[in-house]
Design an enzyme around this catalytic site. Sequence first.
Site, PDB file in Angstrom:
ATOM      1  N   ASP A 508      20.032  -7.416  -3.014  1.00 14.24           N
ATOM      2  CA  ASP A 508      19.746  -8.095  -4.267  1.00 14.24           C
ATOM      3  C   ASP A 508      19.678  -7.017  -5.352  1.00 14.24           C
ATOM      4  OD1 ASP A 508      18.999 -10.112  -6.063  1.00 14.24           O
ATOM      5  OD2 ASP A 508      16.881  -9.727  -5.729  1.00 14.24           O
ATOM      6  N   LYS A 509      19.785  -7.414  -6.605  1.00 15.49           N
ATOM      7  CA  LYS A 509      19.795  -6.417  -7.686  1.00 15.49           C
ATOM      8  C   LYS A 509      18.418  -6.246  -8.329  1.00 15.49           C
ATOM      9  CE  LYS A 509      21.222  -7.201 -11.835  1.00 15.49           C
ATOM     10  NZ  LYS A 509      20.069  -6.707 -12.634  1.00 15.49           N
ATOM     11  N   PHE A 622      21.446 -20.851 -25.023  1.00 13.62           N
ATOM     12  CA  PHE A 622      22.406 -19.963 -24.366  1.00 13.62           C
ATOM     13  C   PHE A 622      23.194 -20.724 -23.313  1.00 13.62           C
ATOM     14  CE2 PHE A 622      23.565 -17.188 -20.842  1.00 13.62           C
ATOM     15  CZ  PHE A 622      24.348 -16.255 -21.512  1.00 13.62           C
ATOM     16  N   ASP A 870      13.913  -9.245  -2.570  1.00 12.11           N
ATOM     17  CA  ASP A 870      12.491  -9.323  -2.867  1.00 12.11           C
ATOM     18  C   ASP A 870      12.048 -10.681  -3.371  1.00 12.11           C
ATOM     19  OD1 ASP A 870      13.800  -9.214  -5.302  1.00 12.11           O
ATOM     20  OD2 ASP A 870      12.142  -8.195  -6.293  1.00 12.11           O
ATOM     21  N   GLY A 871      12.947 -11.651  -3.481  1.00 16.30           N
ATOM     22  CA  GLY A 871      12.590 -12.934  -4.067  1.00 16.30           C
ATOM     23  C   GLY A 871      12.675 -14.073  -3.090  1.00 16.30           C
ATOM     24  N   ALA A 872      12.058 -15.187  -3.476  1.00 14.73           N
ATOM     25  CA  ALA A 872      12.120 -16.379  -2.631  1.00 14.73           C
ATOM     26  C   ALA A 872      13.550 -16.885  -2.516  1.00 14.73           C
ATOM     27  CB  ALA A 872      11.223 -17.471  -3.209  1.00 14.73           C
ATOM     28  N   ASP A 874      16.002 -15.181  -1.918  1.00 10.84           N
ATOM     29  CA  ASP A 874      16.684 -14.389  -0.891  1.00 10.84           C
ATOM     30  C   ASP A 874      16.309 -14.823   0.521  1.00 10.84           C
ATOM     31  OD1 ASP A 874      17.878 -12.684  -2.835  1.00 10.84           O
ATOM     32  OD2 ASP A 874      15.985 -11.601  -3.013  1.00 10.84           O
TER      33      ASP A 874
END
Length: 1322
Positions: A508-509, A622, A870-872, A874
Amino acid sequence: MTESERGEYHQVKMKAGLDTSLRQDVLYLNKGTDDQMEITGYRPNRMKRLGMYVGYLLTAGILPLVMYWCPQWYIKCTHTQTKLADATKVLLKDQYEQWFVAEITLVTKDGTRVKIIRPTPTFSFSKRRRKATAGFVYQGQGPDENLMRYFTVKKVKYCWNNETQEFEKLKGLEDNMSCSQFHMLQGLSVAEQCRRRVTYGANSIAVHVKPILYLLFKEALSPFYVFQAFSASVWFSDEYEIYASCIVFLSSLSIIVSIYQTRKMQRALRNTIQSSTLVSVCRENDEFVEIHSDDLVPGDIIEIPRRGCVMQCDAVLLTGNCIVNESMLTGESVPITKTPLPNPAGPTANQSDHSDMKFNMKDHAKHVLFCGTEVIQTRFYGNQKVKAVVIRTGFSTSKGELVRSIMYPKPADFKFERDTYIFVGVLAIIAGMGFIYTIVLEVHNGEDVSDIILHALDIITIAVPPALPAALTVGIVFAQRRLKNHEIYCISPRSINVCGGINAVCFDKTGTLTEDGLMMQGVIPTSNSSFCEEVLDPSLLQPSPLLVGMATCHSLTIIDNNIAGDPLDVIMFNSLGWMLEEPGEEGSRFDMMVPTVVYPGSSSPLRSKDELQYGVIRQFTFSSGLQRMSVVSRKLNGQNFELYTKGAPEMIASLCKPETVPPDFQEKLMSFTKHGYRVIAMAWKELPPKINYVKVQRIPREQVEKNLNFVGLIVMENKLKPETTPVIKELREANIRCIMVTGDNLLTAISVARECRMVDAADQIILVEAAVAKDNKPALNFVYADDKTKPVEEVKGGGSGSLIQIEELDQVFHFAVEGKSWSVLQQHYPEILDKIAVKGTVFARMSPEQKGQLVELLQNLGYYVGMCGDGANDCGALKMAHAGISLSEAEASVASPFTSKVPNIECVPNVIRQGRAALVTSYGIFKYMACYSLTQFVSVSILYYISASLTDPEFLYIDLFLLSTLSITFGRTHPYPELAKEPPPISLTNIFPIMSLVLQMIIQAAAQTFCFLHIKAQPWFEPFEENPDDDYWSYENTAVFSISTYQYIILAVTFAKGYPYRKNMFTNYWFLANVIVCFLTTVWVTIYPEPEGFKNLMELRPPEQVSYRLLYLGIAAANFLLSVLIETYLLDNPYLRSKFSRFIDHCFHHTEVKYKTIEREITENPDWPPIESSQGGMANGYTRLVSISSNHDGSLYCLSDSESDVKSLVSVSSSKIAPPNQQLTNVGKFSVNQGSLPCIANGEPNDAPGPVKTSQKVRTLSESDANGKLGFVPGNDDSILSDEITSLAHARSRDQMSNSSNAIPLLDPPPDRKKVLDPKNS
């Protein structure tokens, strides 16, 4: 993932050969989706069940164990296959060959359980039992609409459809509902809610912690522990109590640890996932009552609290706005505004403009509040309620699907583990041969039946070592401890070995490769169409359109007295030191005339200028398709409205007046982007006085977002973590493929990939752009993302204006793909998808499901994949990967086997190093244990020939002193600090490990046979005499035992390999000391076993001459030399291994790993990928427009700029580029469509255009032709570009223009094509 997306993905898997084809004679559940399963109906058969009970008795309990291990066999052996309409149980097999048994339940609509009683001619006494167990008796005559038949598998309920005569997945309200129908829904009555609760179940994502007793039986009845129990029973019967007791103790300890770890993981998942609260629900009389969230059902209308909440279900917003944090789904902690679902039938709707469309989860996602996401705040008129209707509950929700992916992941398929089972099977065959050999031999010798059975069973426990699984975990245990020292925690120890085979890692970035937030680098204002000096502190800007644009052009809001919104907007606004105010109560800021006011704060140098107060009148939000956002604002007491637009620099430049864009725009832009900075452009214009407030609220953005004035650049930095680049370098040097898969935008991802050296400076990045037009025709194109880094070899030549063509070196290219293109590739280009996965390095705007799909595809191609995130969002990929590493202790840590307390990617090479060391350790221990068991098998077989065997003390010395200590200390060797370029071998069925075992066993068997025969040839030899006391004291016994004890030590040293995956054996001091102690003790036992009491205890009869005893030491030395030489210099010789491997591959046509085959095909085909499409008029095809001019007599006409229009236009193809010597259209300076606007370039033909030098491979324009104008062929009046692609595709073209290159390619050539240089600039 929607049902249509699942269907598309399944079709892709089938086309790619990743799924078995559908069989006509098999029924399928979820046909055409990735959850497809084979389904078969069964009903009980009393006769079969009776036969099964008889089998239980005849097999003494073995058959029940087999049926427990294979439930599908039990169903087939005790039930009769029948139609699904008559079935009471169903047998299901998923795409991973996993079997599930589910019982069909029959209930009434009010929840009363029903039992089917079929007519029978015989008298039955079951009436009382029926009355006690069922509230309702159904005779089974035809369908009954008041009854519901269903079963549950993998937490999903499937209900029987009487019309289609099949089971269908239970769906919520998202299926076959129109938008207007949602607004017509009324509150449910209590009775109706109860009925729906029967259908849909509780709104709970329940993760149960299994009882200890259940886990105890499940562990104890596994094949491994059953065999250990069998072995221990044999040993206790054979009075081998000490070792048997040790095995029982170790097994019990292992079961306890396993139960503890399982319950700990289940508790962690339950505590992380489960949540409930009180919810305000509307009843049929429009009164709101509070109920528990577990009681919610689809159709309930709920109130969203003003101060926010965590959503407990998926719901469609009906009234008001909600500010939501969807980080659990997207990984980006950015507040998103959810708006009410449009009501085409409402009183304010324009019937001519809105049709009552069907609700679609994907298309209407901005109106859906997803389960698990956090509602930060709601906004509506006054005190009116913000309402939403529940559409999905429980495991059907978005959060439920995520939890299901964690609970039921794709089973890990690790070749090493599969091969261990194969080898154990081979050992079992050898044990069977020994079993027969023992029976035949002892029957021939007239042994007692009890002794024959005991000895025959004993040789099985010798050939198949019960301690093998425990020994294999030794390396894993030590690796786990070393990982813990690096603050990396593992909840799935078996994954450590898998890490040793990893050859691809997905990252992940945000928060993984880079820091969590952006940093303001500075701003670059413009003056008189030229860039000014960079201003590092934006608060020092003087009043200007750039300053006001930064203060107003955002979507920020105030929540709990804090500014919240997109992190980029927050950083931009805070850097000014201005204040933001929203009048009125927070919850009532809905549809207000001037919701936001900004002005300089106390920390701003402009704080004394009260005239700098601006109100934001309207926002154009946006859009990733349009790549920009705009606001209409007005200065306090100002006369006119002003428009401020910010977005992608190329897009903003294309919307500006050409004369306001600095000529060095591209050079300045590239100077920042190539160093990884995030660059945002700002533009401004004053709206005409005739536009009043009412018109501002109604005017389309396409009418105002044009003819802007370029005012400057805003530069931000998404800093890489300092550990990122060295780790990526280390992994790439080890030939471990690094892939970025992120939810962030493609520009940023490519920039970060270059900065962290995931993509080398000399490598090409090719964008893979796929889209589907409105006529459902797909289009695919490959476009260079950035040609600034394309290396060329400069060669100087003579002659003015001459051109030199230079062949490029072999160039590496990487694909970059966005999530939208990924979906199109899956559905329409599955044959290309494998190549994209093999050569793809950057995957941006990927949803959580798409991340998991990428990981699964890489696995199907033969990669061993690691995932670091590091995120949900992922979680799915972390669980799907062979080894998931979480840098967070939240949801991601529950889904991944590894969690690093240090939030950077240094954990990745650490895990791989430890995994490789553990895998090599397990590899060596397996070979050691196999050779140990076969060596002991040879010893016992030789002694059985004379009706003797090893004594119990001898067995204990070998098993407890030698084997146990050596196998434990064997795994303490630390990993080698550098990662080797090749991963360790993971196959035990390869020719080399097989040859190793065969050659080693030949040596061991030869040495034992020699000692056995040699001692019999001595003149003082006295043969063994059989006795009823089983006293094996003899010369033969001592000879075989003496040489075998050295062999166990020799094998341990031989297989304790070091470089390149482990440190040298001599660094493992525990093992080294253990070997020395074992060797010296063995020398004492075999050469000089004194005192007499010890010799009698061991039941040894050594030869009288000490000189003869030394013969054992000499044979052991020769044995050692042969074993080490063969293993080290023959089997591990790289040259011989490669030669032999090629010979084996040639002879047996060895199947190559799929990804290597694809890599070879791409290398052998230099024309792939085809850069730029050559088919004119292909829907959504793309081309890049390269333009240069020196005057201003051209003009640019914009046809359309709405997102929907741009995406549906047809582009001009590369075949429409002007051919050689043709007059070219005159294009004004910078009037080329730099962003993506469709355009027509018109002008007078140049009177004297210079010739264009062309070849088949490259087209160029020399410096002498600079006055010639480059454009489209006259008559092509609809030369259109796509807005999604061009912002990156123009990078080199515009840069070449701004740098006044002497030779400009009309089309960027592929890596193998030629380039052109002008010698004057060489």
